[in-house]
Design an enzyme around this catalytic site. Structure first.
Site, PDB file in Angstrom:
ATOM      1  N   ASP A   1       6.962  -1.620  -8.768  1.00 25.59           N
ATOM      2  CA  ASP A   1       5.891  -2.626  -8.706  1.00 25.59           C
ATOM      3  C   ASP A   1       5.802  -3.363 -10.036  1.00 25.59           C
ATOM      4  O   ASP A   1       6.485  -3.004 -11.003  1.00 25.59           O
ATOM      5  CB  ASP A   1       4.553  -1.973  -8.319  1.00 25.59           C
ATOM      6  CG  ASP A   1       4.195  -0.769  -9.190  1.00 25.59           C
ATOM      7  OD1 ASP A   1       4.871  -0.535 -10.219  1.00 25.59           O
ATOM      8  OD2 ASP A   1       3.243  -0.052  -8.840  1.00 25.59           O
TER       9      ASP A   1
ATOM     10  N   HIS B   1      -3.613   5.431  -4.287  1.00 22.44           N
ATOM     11  CA  HIS B   1      -2.604   4.368  -4.171  1.00 22.44           C
ATOM     12  C   HIS B   1      -1.222   4.888  -4.556  1.00 22.44           C
ATOM     13  O   HIS B   1      -1.082   5.809  -5.359  1.00 22.44           O
ATOM     14  CB  HIS B   1      -3.008   3.105  -4.941  1.00 22.44           C
ATOM     15  CG  HIS B   1      -2.921   3.193  -6.433  1.00 22.44           C
ATOM     16  ND1 HIS B   1      -3.777   2.512  -7.263  1.00 22.44           N
ATOM     17  CD2 HIS B   1      -2.074   3.867  -7.256  1.00 22.44           C
ATOM     18  CE1 HIS B   1      -3.448   2.763  -8.515  1.00 22.44           C
ATOM     19  NE2 HIS B   1      -2.424   3.581  -8.546  1.00 22.44           N
TER      20      HIS B   1
ATOM     21  N   GLU C   1      -2.845  -0.270  -2.386  1.00 19.46           N
ATOM     22  CA  GLU C   1      -4.206   0.228  -2.533  1.00 19.46           C
ATOM     23  C   GLU C   1      -4.733   0.704  -1.175  1.00 19.46           C
ATOM     24  O   GLU C   1      -4.127   0.414  -0.137  1.00 19.46           O
ATOM     25  CB  GLU C   1      -5.110  -0.886  -3.080  1.00 19.46           C
ATOM     26  CG  GLU C   1      -4.690  -1.417  -4.455  1.00 19.46           C
ATOM     27  CD  GLU C   1      -5.059  -0.479  -5.612  1.00 19.46           C
ATOM     28  OE1 GLU C   1      -5.365   0.705  -5.376  1.00 19.46           O
ATOM     29  OE2 GLU C   1      -5.031  -0.954  -6.766  1.00 19.46           O
TER      30      GLU C   1
HETATM   31  P1  PGA Z   1      -0.312   7.281 -13.999  1.00 18.99           P
HETATM   32  O1  PGA Z   1      -0.497   6.205 -12.850  1.00 18.99           O
HETATM   33  O2  PGA Z   1       1.056   7.846 -13.814  1.00 18.99           O
HETATM   34  O3  PGA Z   1      -0.400   6.480 -15.269  1.00 18.99           O
HETATM   35  O4  PGA Z   1      -1.383   8.283 -13.825  1.00 18.99           O
HETATM   36  C1  PGA Z   1      -0.213   6.539 -11.544  1.00 18.99           C
HETATM   37  C2  PGA Z   1      -0.605   5.417 -10.636  1.00 18.99           C
HETATM   38  O5  PGA Z   1      -1.692   4.838 -10.819  1.00 18.99           O
HETATM   39  O6  PGA Z   1       0.155   5.117  -9.708  1.00 18.99           O
END
Ligand code: PGA
Length: 238
Positions: A67, A135, A140
């Site tokens: 993404d 998500h 989302e």
């Molecule tokens: P993080 O993010 O690895 O920084 O916890 C995960 C996400 O929000 O997909």
């Protein structure tokens, strides 16, 4: 969804990296979807070290970035492509043509359609972090199980949480582009990664709650080859 829990963060990172190195040894042309964020950092550190030791190579592999944040400068260190370069790609020999990322300077719709076509019948393996709202990528709550690569609005909590990547509290991105849930589900293997006590509640819900677009990670339970890798802290409610 199979659960693999490791006793410590180090053991978790060793486990996931070891399996990834095996996949790369078996299939040097592996087509991988990789996430950014804080969770995969210890895995990328270990993978870089494994490549330096020549235990694995990404020379013939293809990487699809999961993404990307929209509306931020190409040089912004918080952009996903820059995070992956810093954390992994700059330390390895990955030919630029084998690194797929999102160019958001032109027509975003067209870019997403081209990305979806490039992923084609799916990656061999997809690694994913998980947001505390469930998500995956920037899919989302409310994302459809057959959603494709597309432009999305970020949930308010995701915008706030992105401050840790951008090192600022203001001018944070409110939209992005992401591989869809449908795109992810076409992957032969999916590895969902979660560490730390802050992920315990959503890990429990993902494993034991309803399979619903309200918790996008729960949709991965419909995929026959998904493993959720956690440390003990993230598995507290599993
Ligand atoms: P993080 O993010 O690895 O920084 O916890 C995960 C996400 O929000 O997909």
């Amino acid at each position: 969804m199979k659960l693999e829990r490791a006793a410590t963060l180090d053991a978790w990172a060793d486990l996931v990296t070891g399996l990834l190195v095996q996949r790369l040894q078996r299939t040097p042309t592996l087509r991988m979807c990789l996430p950014t964020g804080l969770t995969p950092v210890p895995i990328y550190d270990r993978l870089s070290a494994a490549v330096a030791r020549r235990d694995a190579s990404l020379e013939h592999a293809t990487i699809f970035l999961l993404d990307e944040f929209g509306g931020v400068a190409p040089s912004d260190p918080g952009r996903c492509d820059n995070m992956l370069r810093r954390g992994l790609l700059d330390r390895l020999a990955v030919p630029p043509a084998q690194f797929h990322r999102f160019d958001l300077t032109g027509d975003v719709l067209q870019e997403c359609a081209a990305y979806e076509a490039a992923v084609g019948d799916g990656c061999d393996i997809t690694l994913l972090g998980i947001g505390s709202n469930g998500h995956i990528g920037m899919n989302e709550p409310g994302s459809s199980p057959d959603s494709a690569t597309r432009r999305v609005s970020l949930a308010a909590a995701t915008v706030t949480a992105s401050a840790r990547y951008f090192n600022r509290e203001h001018d944070l991105p409110t939209w992005g582009v992401t591989m869809g849930v449908g795109t992810i589900l076409r992957s032969r293997e999916i590895w969902l990664l979660a560490t730390g006590p802050g992920k315990a509640a959503i890990v429990g819900q993902t494993l034991r709650g309803a399979i619903t677009p309200d918790v996008p990670a729960s949709l991965l339970r419909s995929h026959g080859n998904t493993i959720l890798f956690t440390d003990e802290a993230a598995a507290a409610l599993a």
